[in-house]
Structures are given as C-alpha cells and as structure tokens.
Write an enzyme that holds these catalytic residues in place. Sequence first.
Site, PDB file in Angstrom:
ATOM      1  NE  ARG A  51       6.052  -1.932 -12.259  1.00  0.00           N
ATOM      2  CZ  ARG A  51       5.532  -0.826 -12.494  1.00  0.00           C
ATOM      3  NH1 ARG A  51       4.189  -0.842 -13.116  1.00  0.00           N
ATOM      4  NH2 ARG A  51       6.165   0.088 -11.968  1.00  0.00           N
ATOM      5  CE  LYS A 148       5.304   7.211   6.446  1.00  0.00           C
ATOM      6  NZ  LYS A 148       5.632   8.415   7.621  1.00  0.00           N
ATOM      7  CG  ASP A 177       6.526   3.858  13.563  1.00  0.00           C
ATOM      8  OD1 ASP A 177       7.597   4.723  13.489  1.00  0.00           O
ATOM      9  OD2 ASP A 177       5.387   4.394  13.794  1.00  0.00           O
ATOM     10  CG  HIS A 178      11.553   4.989  10.087  1.00  0.00           C
ATOM     11  ND1 HIS A 178      10.617   5.297   9.205  1.00  0.00           N
ATOM     12  CD2 HIS A 178      12.258   5.888  10.406  1.00  0.00           C
ATOM     13  CE1 HIS A 178      10.698   6.570   8.975  1.00  0.00           C
ATOM     14  NE2 HIS A 178      11.573   6.967   9.833  1.00  0.00           N
ATOM     15  CE  LYS A 182      14.315   8.145  14.122  1.00  0.00           C
ATOM     16  NZ  LYS A 182      15.478   8.454  13.188  1.00  0.00           N
ATOM     17  CD  GLU A 216      10.015  15.470   8.153  1.00  0.00           C
ATOM     18  OE1 GLU A 216      10.369  14.543   7.860  1.00  0.00           O
ATOM     19  OE2 GLU A 216       8.704  15.857   8.018  1.00  0.00           O
ATOM     20  CG  ASP A 235       3.407  11.533   6.097  1.00  0.00           C
ATOM     21  OD1 ASP A 235       3.441  10.509   5.618  1.00  0.00           O
ATOM     22  OD2 ASP A 235       4.664  12.477   6.208  1.00  0.00           O
ATOM     23  CG  HIS A 240       6.469   8.392  12.357  1.00  0.00           C
ATOM     24  ND1 HIS A 240       6.793   6.844  12.125  1.00  0.00           N
ATOM     25  CD2 HIS A 240       6.566   8.964  11.182  1.00  0.00           C
ATOM     26  CE1 HIS A 240       6.862   6.577  10.908  1.00  0.00           C
ATOM     27  NE2 HIS A 240       6.860   8.024  10.312  1.00  0.00           N
ATOM     28  CE  LYS A 331       6.504  16.290   5.159  1.00  0.00           C
ATOM     29  NZ  LYS A 331       7.917  15.646   5.787  1.00  0.00           N
TER      30      LYS A 331
HETATM   31  P1  NAP Z   1       9.286   4.178  -5.070  1.00  0.00           P
HETATM   32  O1  NAP Z   1      10.868   4.747  -5.030  1.00  0.00           O
HETATM   33  O2  NAP Z   1       8.449   4.615  -5.893  1.00  0.00           O
HETATM   34  O3  NAP Z   1       9.643   2.697  -5.491  1.00  0.00           O
HETATM   35  C1  NAP Z   1       8.580   1.785  -5.916  1.00  0.00           C
HETATM   36  C2  NAP Z   1       8.964   0.480  -6.181  1.00  0.00           C
HETATM   37  O4  NAP Z   1       7.922  -0.374  -6.321  1.00  0.00           O
HETATM   38  C3  NAP Z   1       9.745   0.202  -7.170  1.00  0.00           C
HETATM   39  O5  NAP Z   1      11.055  -0.400  -7.074  1.00  0.00           O
HETATM   40  C4  NAP Z   1       9.024  -0.192  -8.404  1.00  0.00           C
HETATM   41  O6  NAP Z   1       9.856  -0.617  -9.255  1.00  0.00           O
HETATM   42  C5  NAP Z   1       8.087  -1.135  -7.578  1.00  0.00           C
HETATM   43  N1  NAP Z   1       6.919  -1.329  -8.261  1.00  0.00           N
HETATM   44  C6  NAP Z   1       5.888  -0.341  -8.541  1.00  0.00           C
HETATM   45  N2  NAP Z   1       4.789  -1.318  -9.079  1.00  0.00           N
HETATM   46  C7  NAP Z   1       5.164  -2.439  -8.975  1.00  0.00           C
HETATM   47  C8  NAP Z   1       4.294  -3.648  -9.607  1.00  0.00           C
HETATM   48  N3  NAP Z   1       3.317  -3.612 -10.097  1.00  0.00           N
HETATM   49  N4  NAP Z   1       5.025  -4.800  -9.078  1.00  0.00           N
HETATM   50  C9  NAP Z   1       6.252  -4.888  -8.658  1.00  0.00           C
HETATM   51  N5  NAP Z   1       6.853  -3.979  -8.072  1.00  0.00           N
HETATM   52  C10 NAP Z   1       6.350  -2.764  -8.466  1.00  0.00           C
HETATM   53  O7  NAP Z   1       8.955   3.746  -3.659  1.00  0.00           O
HETATM   54  P2  NAP Z   1       9.518   4.253  -2.192  1.00  0.00           P
HETATM   55  O8  NAP Z   1       9.723   5.635  -1.816  1.00  0.00           O
HETATM   56  O9  NAP Z   1      10.613   3.358  -2.299  1.00  0.00           O
HETATM   57  O10 NAP Z   1       8.501   3.563  -1.196  1.00  0.00           O
HETATM   58  C11 NAP Z   1       8.161   2.276  -1.016  1.00  0.00           C
HETATM   59  C12 NAP Z   1       7.169   2.017   0.099  1.00  0.00           C
HETATM   60  O11 NAP Z   1       7.843   2.373   1.336  1.00  0.00           O
HETATM   61  C13 NAP Z   1       5.909   3.204   0.058  1.00  0.00           C
HETATM   62  O12 NAP Z   1       4.864   2.328   0.846  1.00  0.00           O
HETATM   63  C14 NAP Z   1       6.232   4.285   0.929  1.00  0.00           C
HETATM   64  O13 NAP Z   1       5.096   4.747   1.445  1.00  0.00           O
HETATM   65  C15 NAP Z   1       7.038   3.721   1.977  1.00  0.00           C
HETATM   66  N6  NAP Z   1       8.133   4.588   2.487  1.00  0.00           N
HETATM   67  C16 NAP Z   1       9.232   5.002   1.930  1.00  0.00           C
HETATM   68  C17 NAP Z   1       9.934   6.202   2.450  1.00  0.00           C
HETATM   69  C18 NAP Z   1      11.099   6.849   1.712  1.00  0.00           C
HETATM   70  O14 NAP Z   1      11.856   7.439   2.453  1.00  0.00           O
HETATM   71  N7  NAP Z   1      11.068   6.322   0.488  1.00  0.00           N
HETATM   72  C19 NAP Z   1       9.764   6.413   3.947  1.00  0.00           C
HETATM   73  C20 NAP Z   1       8.948   5.739   4.591  1.00  0.00           C
HETATM   74  C21 NAP Z   1       7.782   4.769   3.998  1.00  0.00           C
HETATM   75  P3  NAP Z   1       9.469  -0.889 -10.888  1.00  0.00           P
HETATM   76  O15 NAP Z   1       8.944   0.164 -11.260  1.00  0.00           O
HETATM   77  O16 NAP Z   1      10.704  -1.446 -11.491  1.00  0.00           O
HETATM   78  O17 NAP Z   1       8.375  -2.152 -10.789  1.00  0.00           O
END
Ligand code: NAP
Length: 484
Positions: A51, A148, A177-178, A182, A216, A235, A240, A331
């Site tokens: 967005r 996930k 599932d990353h 690996k 972790e 989680d 995993h 953790k």
């Molecule tokens: P994040 O940092 O909160 O990023 C969320 C993203 O979604 C941002 O780019 C945000 O950008 C966008 N967004 C939010 N609302 C939106 C909407 N209505 N329309 C379009 N885009 C929207 O989250 P993240 O950590 O990257 O995680 C993303 C996914 O990966 C989640 O499902 C999480 O569970 C999974 N995951 C993350 C990790 C990790 O290490 N981070 C690991 C495993 C899994 P805007 O605010 O600009 O819209």
Amino acid sequence: MVSRVIPVDDFDLVIFGGTGDLARRKILPGLFRRFRSGQMPENARIIGAARSDLDDAAYRKDIKAAIVEFTAEEARPAGDLKAFLERLHYVKVDALGTDGWSALKKLVRKDVVQAFYFSVAPSLFGAIAERLHSNKIAGERARIVVEKPFGRDLESAKALNKTLRDHFDESQIYRIDHYLGKETVQNLMAVRFGNMLFEPLWNAQYVDHVQITVAETVGVDGRGAYYDKSGAMRDMVQNHLMQLLCLIAMEPPSRFDPDAVRDEKLKVIRALEPMEREDVVRGQYTGNEDTKSFVEEADNPDSLTESFIALKIAISNWRWAGVPFYLRTGKRMKARQSEISVIFKDAPHSIFGQDVEHHRNILSIRLQPNEGITLGVTIKEPGPGGMRLVDVPLDMTFAEALGPDAEDVPDAYERLIMDVIRGNQTLFMRGDEVEAAWAWTDPIINGWRDRSDRPKPYEIGSTGPEDAAVLLHKAGRRWREIKA
Ligand code: NAP
C-alpha cells in the site's frame, strides 16, 4: 568450476508485501544471488506490491538499501546490483480494497510464468487470491506462494485451503516451509535414499530413538503480541519440526516427485499417535537484569503461551513401533542450533568385555550452524594400553567436503522461489498434509487451554525447563548437547 545453474523460464514474480521484513531480509537478497548466478532470464521481472506510496525509483532505492544491509560487500558488486535493480517494479495495491489492481493487471505479463508471493499477514491471503482471480490477472501459468502460518488450527486451515482452491488449483498452490528448502534437509533424502548403507538400518530394529532440536537464542521481542497467540507448538512444531520428522520417518517414495514424496509424508502424519499429557513439556523463559521475560515481551503478565516445548512422539507403524521421536524447540536458549539425530541401538553383544566403554552410532544432521552431516563411529583408540574404544565423527560438513562449491549453495528462500518458477512442488506442503498436521496438533493445544496449563519457567540461556531433561531421563536417555 563448471556452472550447475539450471536456467528457468521467463517469469514475472509479484511480491505482495514487497516492502515488508521478509521481502527485504530474505526474498530480495536471495533473488539477487540467483540473478548473480545467472539463473534469472533476461526479461524476468520482480514486482513489489504493497500500500505504500512508492514508484519504481523509490522502491529500487529501498530494496538497494535492503540488499546492502543483508548481503556481504564482496557479494554485491555495484554493476550487478544496478542491473538487478532494473528488474524491479512497484505497484501500489491494497489487498483489501480496489486500488491498484488494474495497474497490476496491465503490468503483469500473461504469456510467462506468473508467481504471486503472498508475503503479507495471513488475514490477507484469501483476499489477494480472490482479487487475482476476479480481476483476471492470473493466467494459465500462474502460481501462488503462501507464507506461514497456514491457519492456526484445523478449522482455519481448512477454510484457507477452501478459499485458495476456490480460485486456484492445488497444483498452483505453493505453501512454503523454508526448512524444506535447506540444503541439508534435501541432503537427508540423498543420504537416506541414495545410499545402501543407511536404509536397511532405518527402523525399529536398529534405531533406539530420534531427536530433533531447533534451539534459538532470540526471544519474541517485536512480535510478542503475535507470538502470545501462537506459541512454539503452532509456530514451530506443527510445521517445521513436523516436516523434519516426516522426512526422517517416511517410507521411500517411488520417485522424487511432488506427490510421491508428499503421499509418504502424509502417511507419517496420519500414523502419529495422539499425545499423552506426560509426554509434553512446555516452558516459558523468565527474565534477568539484561533481558525481559516472555510475559514482559508479550506484554501479558497472565500469558500461558509456551516459548519452549519438548515432546515424545510415537509413530504407529511397523517401521517405527516402539521408537520414540523426541522433539524440542525454544526461544532464548543456550545457543542457536538445529539438528536431527538418529541414535542407533547398542551392539547386541560386546566382544570386548564389560569394562570397555561402548559408544552408540549417531547420525547427526545439522541444519545450523555449519550445515552438514556427521556419523559417529566407534574405533580403537590408537596406541598401547589394550582395547579402548573411542567415538570418532565421520564428518560431512559441506564447506570442508565440497570446497568452494559449497559456498554456492543457495539459501532456502531463493531455492524454493526457483522451484516455484520451475513448477516443482516437491518441497512444498500439500493442503492435506497441513490439515493432517493440525488434526494431530489441535487436541494437544485444546487440552492445555481447557485445563489452563501453565508452562514451566526456564532461564534465559539454558536448555529449557528441567522437566524436558526428565522426559528422556525416565527412559535412560539424554538430550544431545546444545553447544554454546
Ligand atoms: P511485515 O514486515 O509486517 O510486512 C507486511 C507487508 O504487507 C508490508 O510490505 C506491507 O506494506 C504489506 N501490507 C500490509 N497490509 C497490506 C494491504 N492491505 N495490502 C497490500 N499490502 C499490505 O511482515 P513480514 O514479517 O514481512 O511477514 C510477511 C509474511 O511472512 C507473514 O505472513 C509472516 O507470518 C511470514 N513470515 C515472515 C518471516 C519473517 O522473518 N519476517 C518469517 C516467516 C514467515 P504496506 O504497509 O506498505 O502496505
């Protein structure tokens, strides 16, 4: 070195959540590495979608900063980085509204592979799938990649599967599932099914027990509120650790193809016995003068959520009858260490007499740090002094065994994204697998909730609560060491 990079078809990869943490830290730096290795076709493009009010130039600037932050300097020559950034585009799209969808439709090509990566909160998965479909953006070669967590229980996972399948065929859905991406995890399959040596011993007759540890050192700081509603079981274990258990326990698939592998994994999940209460230990880390406790990080003094869990799991089939699988993850533990260990039984009779100490053979598969596989073998201690036995590791640490080639090993995310482009679902979870894992997990979690079970406290930097050690002690076993 002969390049072993296999080219992929031309593609447009749309990353919903292209400005988020996962995209910046893992997905885009990983794609940059694939670009540098020559795997990205000349016209392939990456389209960030979120967005935030950005244009292509601003998005490229943001991703440049991310790649600089998360890539070693020598691995990001300026020319390569500039050329990669030119592949990036940005579209402002609201997953829950109507903004941006026609612009996205105009930009995305229909005649190439289309990969739509849902790197956003799970509450948006259904809305994006629905809009890709209703706006007729997804063509015949479209795939969706779903992050996930995939649901928080059986009911929500079923509902999500249904929503996704309303708009996409199962063959187009890649549940990521990353851990499965690996190198070592795939190597586990190579070791099991590519050698004559291990498979004949891979059963209840020769294996005493199996241990899977994912420890972790980080806490839940920054995502305490989310984690408080999740916990280690949801989680980490349901996805995993369960996947790792499946790869160890499954029967040999007839082919290394998606459904053959996933059919065998599904059979394992369906053969898991329901858990007994005494076979589960939950823990929650306490704080110290430097570091906050779990409840402080979660900002919930009454939290009953576990930041640690240890389980003794039984698999009811011929191969594994009577062989416990011990799983633990937590953790703020002593060290960051992920390891699967297959502990073989003692030799049935010692020809060296009672006074000679025997060691068990242990096949240990390390996921981190230093990915590699070690086999502990007993030999005679060299030199005089009679027959004394010593345990030596046959070490297959990749960096040592494979030299410079090992450095070219792709990270999990980049490998899995390239598999999506190739249309290879082998390392992705099928819908029925995810549902079966929740069907096994739900009664355990519901039991804690119904009884208001309180997790046991454990100290930061420890190996978890004492009861986790007791889980093995009572059967005369002990956990493998977590090395700081
Ligand atoms: P994040 O940092 O909160 O990023 C969320 C993203 O979604 C941002 O780019 C945000 O950008 C966008 N967004 C939010 N609302 C939106 C909407 N209505 N329309 C379009 N885009 C929207 O989250 P993240 O950590 O990257 O995680 C993303 C996914 O990966 C989640 O499902 C999480 O569970 C999974 N995951 C993350 C990790 C990790 O290490 N981070 C690991 C495993 C899994 P805007 O605010 O600009 O819209």
